[in-house]
Scaffold this active site. Structure first.
Site: not given
Ligand SMILES: Nc1nc2c(c(=O)[nH]1)N1CN2[C@@H]2O[C@H](COP(=O)(O)OP(=O)(O)OC[C@H]3O[C@@H]1[C@H](O)[C@@H]3O)[C@@H](O)[C@H]2O
Length: 286
Positions: A105, A187
């Site tokens: 992420c 993400c």
């Protein structure tokens, strides 16, 4: 006499499949999946390799036990013996399942019309990843490939041209499928490097604008930050306040993803200045 006739492939307007395609594909695959062995990388990259390894180990190691030959076979099966203007996204799904990867992420970097600059950035910031820092993007970058419905061989003489023959050809469909998966897997906060020296830094017709933007998952991606970079020495044509970026902002708003934008984001600007140290915009006093 007929036996000696080479199989006739259909004639297209684009260049043929890259020579030694299979060797290049397999070679790149082994280099990538064996990044855990630093001797593969010249010393000057070793420390950056090890940085990348620490960040990416779980992903690279999980790939290591995936046989490159199986990945190459899945890649070929997507387009061999098929009309290269009839290759579908589904044709690439077995390959995507076999070699899918997720980037940590906050570490995804998209780009559009800024390929070189984006990769200079992820070279320096080894913990950030473009699509080409993943296995399939790495092995396929810069290659051309197509088959023929009447043959089990690749066509090395010509492949479809995007404009003159067909848009949905074996190469373009691959990048569309891979880019879509790359965006779906993103993400946290994601970044995009855009070209402010073009009249439209953001284009809905680009892969970033037409595919990746629409495949970010709002429940996974909370922010898209755009860096609009102007070529050194050229007058800027677009900027964060330009209409094309307003379009991008509006798309993000509708998709419930926060949007931020910076003109000439300094860390990327420094990379541009390495090559143009004399330029007035590069003097440290600015
Ligand atoms: N070698 C690579 N090619 C591509 C990547 C990529 O990551 N590597 N792509 C797309 N792509 C192919 O590049 C051109 C357009 O680029 P260009 O016009 O410069 O920019 P795009 O937004 O179309 O495509 C760049 C965007 O899509 C992925 C990558 O993750 C970037 O965020 C077009 O043919 C695409 O099919």
């Amino acid at each position: 006499r007929l036996w000696h006739q080479p199989l006739k492939h259909r004639e297209w307007n684009g260049t043929g499949s890259t020579a030694h395609f299979q060797d290049i594909f397999l070679g790149r695959c082994y280099i990538y999946t064996q990044l855990v062995q630093p001797e593969f990388r010249p010393y000057h990259m070793q420390h950056t390799f090890e940085t990348k390894l620490l960040i990416f180990t779980s992903h690279v190691l999980s790939l290591r036990d995936r046989d490159c030959k199986k990945i190459e076979e899945a890649f070929r099966n997507a387009f061999i013996s098929k009309d290269p203007c009839e290759v579908t996204e589904e044709d690439y799904h077995p390959l995507m399942e076999l070699a899918s990867q997720t980037v940590p992420c906050d570490k995804t970097v998209f780009w559009s019309r800024t390929k070189e600059l984006a990769h200079q950035y992820t070279w320096v910031r080894q913990e950030m990843f473009t699509l080409e820092n993943t296995l399939l993007g790495y092995v396929a970058d810069g290659l051309t490939w197509c088959g023929d419905s009447g043959s089990s061989e690749m066509n090395y003489q010509s492949c479809p041209d995007w404009r003159k023959d067909c848009k949905n050809n074996s190469v373009t469909v691959f990048w569309k499928v891979l880019s879509k998966m790359f965006a779906e897997n993103a993400c946290g906060m994601v970044q995009v490097v855009l070209n402010g020296s073009l009249s439209n830094a953001f284009s809905k017709d680009s892969t970033f604008g037409g595919v990746e933007v629409h495949n970010l998952h709002p429940e996974k991606v909370h922010t898209l930050q755009a860096w609009v970079m102007h070529d050194i020495g050229k007058s800027p044509s677009d900027s964060c306040s330009g209409s094309s970026i307003m379009d991008l902002k509006s798309i993000m708003s509708k998709r419930n993803i926060k949007f931020t934008c910076q003109d000439n984001y300094r860390p990327v600007k420094f990379l541009q200045c390495v090559r143009n140290p004399e330029d007035s915009s590069c003097s440290l006093r600015t």
